[in-house]
Design a protein around this motif. Structure first.
Motif, short mmCIF file in Angstrom:
data_model
loop_
_atom_site.label_atom_id
_atom_site.label_comp_id
_atom_site.label_asym_id
_atom_site.label_seq_id
_atom_site.Cartn_x
_atom_site.Cartn_y
_atom_site.Cartn_z
N VAL A 46 41.42 27.82 24.04
CA VAL A 46 42.40 27.79 25.14
C VAL A 46 43.14 26.45 25.05
N PRO A 47 44.37 26.45 24.51
CA PRO A 47 45.09 25.20 24.27
C PRO A 47 45.23 24.31 25.50
N ALA A 48 45.39 24.91 26.68
CA ALA A 48 45.56 24.10 27.89
C ALA A 48 44.31 23.29 28.19
N TYR A 49 43.13 23.81 27.84
CA TYR A 49 41.89 23.06 28.05
C TYR A 49 41.71 22.00 26.98
N ALA A 50 42.19 22.28 25.78
CA ALA A 50 42.09 21.27 24.72
C ALA A 50 42.92 20.04 25.07
N ALA A 51 43.95 20.23 25.90
CA ALA A 51 44.81 19.11 26.29
C ALA A 51 44.25 18.30 27.45
N LEU A 52 43.17 18.76 28.09
CA LEU A 52 42.59 18.02 29.21
C LEU A 52 41.90 16.76 28.72
#
Length: 421
Positions: A46-52
């Motif tokens: 999940v790219p959005a979680y990788a950006a956290l």
């Protein structure tokens, strides 16, 4: 199987056993390792979680995974449903934080489903042919808990986004108001989370009705709101979220950030023409736009200019599209206030009691001063056109058949039409 309304603490059947071990025990024993697997899967898939930030993943996201596993283990032990109304509170609070961070709702729900899948894989890894009933019971409980969690998380996320949207819209409205008033917009821009643009392109928009707006009852109102929503979305997409707008079913104002006021209406003009064309396509309605540009301090004057250009384009029947002053220059100049305009309009005053003559003269000018085209447009015989044009000459002293009279005639028509709108 329990339901959403099942009283807290209601005892259910004994926990299913897989490989002879209660499934809740299997889940609890795997909690630390399973939590790490879930967080790793979120960042990998999940790219959005990788950006956290790392601290967010090691903190809130990890805690929510652990709590979710315990909730499912409790449900497997005591039956599906919620032990108490606050059981999902950590998940609810985490969903609100994801909304504030700008993580898409689709990413949040994807993470929950991915976590649930990993949990089921863990529980069912040791299942054999004799565990079919236990597997089915485990899946029923897990899916019930996923449904409850999904609903709670979605509601919390949307509530948080709505609150944020309200704040953002208020801040953007303050910024728009400051620019329209000619005030320093630096503080308002900061509250809106935007940088003040070096310049703005101002669009004054007029929307035609969508065919569905004629539907009876609430259907027409729904169609009007849909048209406005699509217009806002297209404008926001074009400006990458930096646009300011006040739009309604009939049109409104849009301020687009620009690096250079002159270039926006010069070499970059094609981009604005394309935007207005896309607005018409997206809304399903004809769109007419007047455009001007200015540095922030000049926005009030640019608004006045864009709205004047729009009025000129509408008054003189220009086709849908985008227009600048230069595109309507002659009509724009002829309609400026002054004694000249008033005297030009007065040349046609004798025709005001002869609407057929005035209509014929306007159609004659709109057709490029061609009698047959005029006759076709009005559905009359060409001889009737000739007769009416002779009457115009008698009443006004202007001869529409003389090339030398045509510039003055066209100017008089423009001034008269402006004065009657």
């Amino acid at each position: 199987m329990g339901t959403d309304s099942e009283p807290p603490g209601t005892a259910g059947p004994p926990a299913p056993r897989i490989g002879g071990t209660p499934v809740d025990g299997l889940l609890t024993a795997a909690l630390p390792r399973l939590t790490r697997l879930m967080v790793a899967a979120f960042t990998a898939e999940v790219p959005a979680y990788a950006a956290l930030p790392r601290e967010e993943l090691a903190g809130d996201v990890t805690r929510v995974c652990e709590h979710g596993i315990r909730v499912v283990a409790r449900a497997l032990r005591h039956g599906p449903g919620l032990a108490d109304p606050g059981e999902l509170l950590p998940l609810v609070r985490s969903a609100a934080r994801r909304a504030e961070e700008g993580v898409p709702l689709s990413a949040v729900l994807c993470a929950y489903h991915l976590g649930w899948q990993l949990g089921l894989d863990e529980l069912l890894a040791g299942a054999g042919p004799g565990d079919l009933a236990a597997v089915a019971a485990t899946q029923r409980v897990a899916l019930t808990q996923l449904r409850l969690a999904t609903r709670a998380v979605t509601d919390a996320y949307l509530d948080a986004r709505e609150a944020l949207h309200g704040y953002e819209q208020a801040a953007r409205h303050d910024l728009l108001t400051a620019l329209l008033d000619g005030r320093d917009a630096t503080e308002a821009a900061a509250r809106a989370g935007l940088r003040p643009a070096p310049a703005y392109v101002v669009l004054a928009l007029a929307f035609a009705d969508h065919p569905d707006e004629a539907l009876p009852g609430t259907g027409g109102a729904v169609a009007a709101r849909r048209k406005v929503r699509r217009a806002r979305s297209e404008v926001d997409h074009d400006a990458r979220g930096g646009a300011l707008h006040a739009l309604g079913p009939h049109g409104g104002r849009v301020l687009l950030p620009s690096d250079d006021a002159g270039r926006a209406l010069g070499e970059d003009w094609g981009r604005l023409v394309a935007l207005v064309a896309r607005l018409a396509d997206r809304t399903g309605a004809a769109v007419l736009a007047g455009a001007a540009s200015a540095v922030p301090a000049g926005v009030p004057a640019a608004v006045a200019e864009s709205e004047e250009v729009l009025r000129v384009a509408r008054t003189f029947g220009r086709p849908p599209g985008a227009y600048r002053v230069v595109d309507v220059l002659l009509d724009y100049q002829l309609t400026r206030p002054g004694a000249g305009r008033d005297r030009l309009a007065a040349l046609l005053a004798p025709l005001e009691r002869q609407p057929a003559l005035l209509e014929t003269l306007r159609a004659y000018a709109d057709s490029g001063f061609r009698r047959r085209a005029t006759a076709e447009a009005l559905h009359i015989h060409p001889n009737t056109v000739d007769y009416r044009l002779r009457r115009v000459t008698v009443l006004t002293g202007l001869d529409p058949t003389l090339p030398a009279e045509l510039p003055r005639l066209r100017a008089a028509l423009a001034a008269h039409r402006w004065g009657t709108t």
